[in-house]
Design an enzyme around this catalytic site. Structure first.
Site, PDB file in Angstrom:
ATOM      1  N   SER A   1     -35.783 -44.387  46.810  1.00 52.29           N
ATOM      2  CA  SER A   1     -35.511 -45.488  47.971  1.00 52.29           C
ATOM      3  C   SER A   1     -35.080 -47.435  47.884  1.00 52.29           C
ATOM      4  CB  SER A   1     -37.398 -45.593  48.655  1.00 52.29           C
ATOM      5  OG  SER A   1     -37.579 -45.854  49.258  1.00 52.29           O
TER       6      SER A   1
ATOM      7  N   TYR B   1     -46.787 -45.998  46.329  1.00 54.32           N
ATOM      8  CA  TYR B   1     -45.958 -44.640  46.540  1.00 54.32           C
ATOM      9  C   TYR B   1     -44.084 -45.355  45.787  1.00 54.32           C
ATOM     10  CZ  TYR B   1     -41.627 -43.062  49.233  1.00 54.32           C
ATOM     11  OH  TYR B   1     -40.241 -42.462  49.461  1.00 54.32           O
TER      12      TYR B   1
ATOM     13  N   LYS C   1     -41.631 -43.977  42.720  1.00 47.66           N
ATOM     14  CA  LYS C   1     -40.408 -44.607  42.643  1.00 47.66           C
ATOM     15  C   LYS C   1     -39.184 -45.134  41.923  1.00 47.66           C
ATOM     16  CE  LYS C   1     -39.380 -41.729  46.506  1.00 47.66           C
ATOM     17  NZ  LYS C   1     -39.350 -40.333  46.510  1.00 47.66           N
TER      18      LYS C   1
HETATM   19  P1  NAD Z   1     -41.290 -34.496  53.394  1.00 40.59           P
HETATM   20  O1  NAD Z   1     -41.721 -34.232  52.962  1.00 40.59           O
HETATM   21  O2  NAD Z   1     -40.232 -33.787  54.641  1.00 40.59           O
HETATM   22  O3  NAD Z   1     -39.890 -33.007  52.322  1.00 40.59           O
HETATM   23  C1  NAD Z   1     -40.194 -33.162  51.197  1.00 40.59           C
HETATM   24  C2  NAD Z   1     -40.806 -31.516  50.898  1.00 40.59           C
HETATM   25  O4  NAD Z   1     -41.126 -31.770  49.432  1.00 40.59           O
HETATM   26  C3  NAD Z   1     -41.839 -31.117  51.745  1.00 40.59           C
HETATM   27  O5  NAD Z   1     -41.138 -29.889  52.145  1.00 40.59           O
HETATM   28  C4  NAD Z   1     -43.362 -30.364  50.939  1.00 40.59           C
HETATM   29  O6  NAD Z   1     -43.079 -29.538  51.047  1.00 40.59           O
HETATM   30  C5  NAD Z   1     -42.249 -30.746  49.534  1.00 40.59           C
HETATM   31  N1  NAD Z   1     -43.087 -30.836  47.952  1.00 40.59           N
HETATM   32  C6  NAD Z   1     -44.238 -31.952  48.084  1.00 40.59           C
HETATM   33  N2  NAD Z   1     -44.422 -31.972  47.084  1.00 40.59           N
HETATM   34  C7  NAD Z   1     -44.285 -30.286  46.226  1.00 40.59           C
HETATM   35  C8  NAD Z   1     -44.122 -30.138  44.980  1.00 40.59           C
HETATM   36  N3  NAD Z   1     -44.835 -30.441  44.231  1.00 40.59           N
HETATM   37  N4  NAD Z   1     -43.502 -28.845  45.016  1.00 40.59           N
HETATM   38  C9  NAD Z   1     -42.942 -27.773  45.822  1.00 40.59           C
HETATM   39  N5  NAD Z   1     -42.949 -28.919  47.041  1.00 40.59           N
HETATM   40  C10 NAD Z   1     -43.321 -29.930  46.513  1.00 40.59           C
HETATM   41  O7  NAD Z   1     -40.116 -35.476  53.202  1.00 40.59           O
HETATM   42  P2  NAD Z   1     -39.004 -36.272  53.322  1.00 40.59           P
HETATM   43  O8  NAD Z   1     -38.637 -37.286  54.442  1.00 40.59           O
HETATM   44  O9  NAD Z   1     -37.323 -34.915  53.526  1.00 40.59           O
HETATM   45  O10 NAD Z   1     -37.766 -37.010  52.012  1.00 40.59           O
HETATM   46  C11 NAD Z   1     -37.718 -36.490  50.423  1.00 40.59           C
HETATM   47  C12 NAD Z   1     -37.801 -37.066  49.808  1.00 40.59           C
HETATM   48  O11 NAD Z   1     -37.145 -38.245  50.046  1.00 40.59           O
HETATM   49  C13 NAD Z   1     -39.003 -38.272  49.356  1.00 40.59           C
HETATM   50  O12 NAD Z   1     -38.747 -38.303  47.474  1.00 40.59           O
HETATM   51  C14 NAD Z   1     -38.865 -38.909  50.036  1.00 40.59           C
HETATM   52  O13 NAD Z   1     -40.684 -39.510  49.808  1.00 40.59           O
HETATM   53  C15 NAD Z   1     -37.762 -39.506  49.750  1.00 40.59           C
HETATM   54  N6  NAD Z   1     -37.451 -40.400  51.147  1.00 40.59           N
HETATM   55  C16 NAD Z   1     -37.816 -40.365  52.275  1.00 40.59           C
HETATM   56  C17 NAD Z   1     -37.374 -41.581  52.984  1.00 40.59           C
HETATM   57  C18 NAD Z   1     -37.961 -41.308  53.931  1.00 40.59           C
HETATM   58  O14 NAD Z   1     -37.950 -42.115  55.313  1.00 40.59           O
HETATM   59  N7  NAD Z   1     -37.920 -40.153  54.758  1.00 40.59           N
HETATM   60  C19 NAD Z   1     -37.000 -43.171  52.340  1.00 40.59           C
HETATM   61  C20 NAD Z   1     -36.422 -42.590  50.985  1.00 40.59           C
HETATM   62  C21 NAD Z   1     -36.961 -41.765  50.410  1.00 40.59           C
END
Ligand code: NAD
Ligand code: UDP
Length: 345
Positions: free
Chosen positions: A125, A149, A153
């Site tokens: 991120s 958080y 990362k």
């Molecule tokens: P999200 O919460 O929609 O998706 C994450 C998925 O991981 C979910 O389906 C959840 O059920 C699953 N999960 C969590 N812990 C788990 C575990 N221990 N075992 C199995 N499944 C697990 O989030 P997103 O927005 O799709 O983000 C995906 C990734 O991108 C994350 O790592 C997040 O930190 C990163 N990210 C997101 C953003 C944003 O704004 N959405 C920005 C930068 C980085």
């Protein structure tokens, strides 16, 4: 590269990326514990692509479960989305964040090394840059974090870099996302945060729907174009395409590589809200509120490395982003009403 293990593939970015991969001819094997998503997404993905995701309900921290999944498939590459992602919650429950986000990565690395899976893409991120020392942010900018958080990362980036040093055959792409918004053009999948949204776009959508009374704009006295915070919003479909491009890059065995995935354009909160109102012809009541603790004034990407080395560039505009976010929200509202109605019966 043929068989891609996608952790967190049922989530917001993972589901969009799974569609992109299936359409690109890859096999997608997903592992998710559905802590922040629903199994129903796989039916939607099948409807949209005509192809199946092979999915497993398991915790990525569970090394034994991962071993079994990996043994059942000849995995070429892992995309690691799984993790908790709410900054505020991470401040309240730091151990839960470190446990889930770090342990899952360690488990994944262990199983990859045991099985000679030499390609990992990680969801990092722009938060790892901390307060910008200069703009636009390129990949050489200094790194820091101000909450659990962000620390996760940053730590995970360090862990993966160390893994590459110890195992040079391991190719790793650290993708630093800016602000993902929008939804698939079918509007059948999108972002559906549980509880009160932290992020701006879902909050705007829920306010436009009448689920929230009004949007608070956190600060109008920043040194920015109109005093409100500026971010680099990127359409989730562009982001998904960035992952497909990263997999192609890993196939060339580049070692450990880092790319910003952003548009290179900054948009203020007021600009985004006004575009949303005008393009969707819907009201979004808002009021100026005090600054939110920990927020930076402005941030946008220098996406030149991704363009040069991945051949990837964001295509969608802010207008596309507000339209797709709103259309997906409207569909979600309808579905929620259906669910509530049947529960009442
Ligand atoms: P999200 O919460 O929609 O998706 C994450 C998925 O991981 C979910 O389906 C959840 O059920 C699953 N999960 C969590 N812990 C788990 C575990 N221990 N075992 C199995 N499944 C697990 O989030 P997103 O927005 O799709 O983000 C995906 C990734 O991108 C994350 O790592 C997040 O930190 C990163 N990210 C997101 C953003 C944003 O704004 N959405 C920005 C930068 C980085
Ligand atoms: N923001 C806002 N009201 C909200 C949520 C966010 O004014 O209800 C602002 C926030 O201050 C920032 C921008 O919108 O300037 C993007 O915030 P978000 O939480 O979506 O992303 P991040 O801060 O992680 O970049």
């Amino acid at each position: 590269m043929k068989n891609i293990l996608v952790t967190g593939g049922a989530g917001y970015i993972g589901s969009h990326t799974s569609i992109e991969l299936l359409e690109g001819g890859y096999n997608v094997i997903c592992v998710d514990n559905f802590s922040n998503s629903s199994k129903d997404i796989f039916d939607v993905i099948h409807d949209l692509t005509g192809k199946h995701v092979t999915w497993y309900e398991a915790d990525v921290c569970d090394v034994e479960a991962l071993r079994k999944i990996v043994k059942a498939h000849d995995i070429d590459c892992v995309i690691h989305f799984a993790g908790y992602k709410a900054v505020g919650e991470s401040v309240e429950k730091p151990l839960m964040y470190y446990q889930n986000n770090i342990d899952s990565t360690l488990a994944l690395c262990e199983v990859c090394l045991e099985n000679s899976i030499n390609n990992i893409v990680f969801s990092s991120s722009a938060t790892v840059y901390g307060a910008p020392q200069y703009l636009p942010l390129d990949e050489h900018h200094s790194l820091s974090a101000t909450n659990p958080y962000g620390n996760c990362k940053l730590f995970i980036e360090h862990i993966l870099k160390d893994v590459h040093v110890a195992h040079p055959e391991m190719n790793i792409a650290l993708l630093r996302y800016f602000n993902p918004v929008g939804a698939h053009p079918s509007h059948r999948l999108g972002e559906s945060p549980k509880g009160i949204p932290n992020n701006l776009m879902p909050y705007i959508c829920q306010t436009a729907s009448g689920l929230r009374e009004q949007l608070s704009i956190f600060g109008d006295d920043y040194d920015t174009v109109d005093g409100t915070g500026v971010r680099d919003y990127i359409h989730v479909v562009d982001l998904a395409k960035g992952h497909a491009a990263a997999i192609k890059k890993l196939a060339t065995a580049p070692g450990c590589v880092v790319y910003n995935l952003g548009t290179g354009n900054g948009t203020s909160v007021l600009e985004l809200v006004r575009t949303f109102i005008t393009e969707n012809n819907v009201d979004v009541p808002f009021a100026i509120a005090p600054r939110r603790a920990g927020d930076i004034a402005e941030c946008w990407a220098d996406p030149a490395s991704a363009k040069e080395e991945l051949g990837w560039e964001a295509q969608y505009t802010i207008v596309d982003m507000v339209r797709d976010s709103w259309e997906a929200q409207k569909r979600m509202n309808t579905n929620e009403k259906v669910t509530v109605a049947s529960e009442a019966v």
